[in-house]
Design a protein around this motif. Structure first.
Motif, mmCIF file in Angstrom:
data_model
loop_
_atom_site.group_PDB
_atom_site.id
_atom_site.type_symbol
_atom_site.label_atom_id
_atom_site.label_comp_id
_atom_site.label_asym_id
_atom_site.label_seq_id
_atom_site.Cartn_x
_atom_site.Cartn_y
_atom_site.Cartn_z
ATOM 1 N N ASP A 98 143.884 8.694 -61.428
ATOM 2 C CA ASP A 98 143.290 7.299 -60.923
ATOM 3 C C ASP A 98 141.790 6.963 -61.120
ATOM 4 O O ASP A 98 141.195 6.106 -60.596
ATOM 5 C CB ASP A 98 143.539 7.124 -59.389
ATOM 6 C CG ASP A 98 143.866 8.337 -58.774
ATOM 7 O OD1 ASP A 98 144.462 9.414 -59.185
ATOM 8 O OD2 ASP A 98 143.942 8.444 -57.319
ATOM 9 N N LYS A 122 137.067 4.300 -59.664
ATOM 10 C CA LYS A 122 138.461 4.474 -59.597
ATOM 11 C C LYS A 122 138.866 3.259 -60.407
ATOM 12 O O LYS A 122 138.396 2.336 -60.707
ATOM 13 C CB LYS A 122 138.739 4.019 -58.019
ATOM 14 C CG LYS A 122 138.434 5.242 -57.028
ATOM 15 C CD LYS A 122 139.605 6.053 -57.001
ATOM 16 C CE LYS A 122 140.502 5.633 -56.013
ATOM 17 N NZ LYS A 122 141.870 6.472 -55.817
ATOM 18 N N ASP A 124 141.158 0.836 -60.240
ATOM 19 C CA ASP A 124 141.158 -0.256 -59.827
ATOM 20 C C ASP A 124 139.906 -0.968 -59.311
ATOM 21 O O ASP A 124 139.942 -2.186 -58.899
ATOM 22 C CB ASP A 124 142.443 -0.365 -58.636
ATOM 23 C CG ASP A 124 142.200 0.417 -57.505
ATOM 24 O OD1 ASP A 124 141.093 1.353 -57.646
ATOM 25 O OD2 ASP A 124 142.645 0.324 -56.210
#
Length: 157
Positions: A98, A122, A124
């Motif tokens: 991730d 990360k 996202d």
């Protein structure tokens, strides 16, 4: 920050930011893969092919595939050409599922890579696009550090 150690790209310094999540898999002394880490790709793209190719071939033979696909040496060469053209390498979910990272070279007075600086976050949260602010700032930092070491851009030689 990483350098080329006796077994490959090696982390020699690490700084966690105020919002960082500690990543125990990547600590000082960790040796990273050439083809799935941003730092490794960075070194693979900028070290002489005669030196780095045996390491690439060995890694291909050990891994067999990357992201579920067989790896061809010609694809690796294309990837390394793109890294040199962009001035930055990336690893999106390849090393840690991730996380994404960007890495740039630091060159010395002889135009040889001697270190790389890498930033990660990360997927996202961290903007890893090559034209986004983090990549631009990282490239500028790599350029300034290289110039401090006596490097001069090829177009100014």
């Amino acid at each position: 920050m990483g350098v080329w150690g006796n077994r490959g790209p090696t982390i020699v310094n690490r700084v966690d930011g105020p919002y960082s999540q500690t990543i125990f898999d990547l600590r000082i002394g960790s040796v990273l893969p050439l083809l799935t880490s941003a730092l490794g790709k960075n070194f693979a793209a900028h070290l002489p092919l005669s030196f780095i190719e045996p390491f690439i071939v060995e890694e291909i033979e050990k891994q067999g595939n990357i992201n579920g696909r067989p790896v061809a040496l010609s694809d690796v060469y294309d990837m390394l050409d793109n890294i040199r053209a962009n001035g930055v390498s990336n690893s999106r979910g390849q090393l840690l599922s991730d996380f994404t990272s960007l890495s740039v070279p630091i060159f010395d007075f002889s135009n040889m890579i001697y270190a790389g600086i890498t930033i990660m976050g990360k997927m996202d949260v961290f903007d890893d696009r090559m034209d986004a602010k983090p990549a631009k700032l990282l490239k500028e930092a790599g350029r300034k550090l290289s110039e401090l070491g006596g490097w001069k851009p090829k177009d100014n030689n």
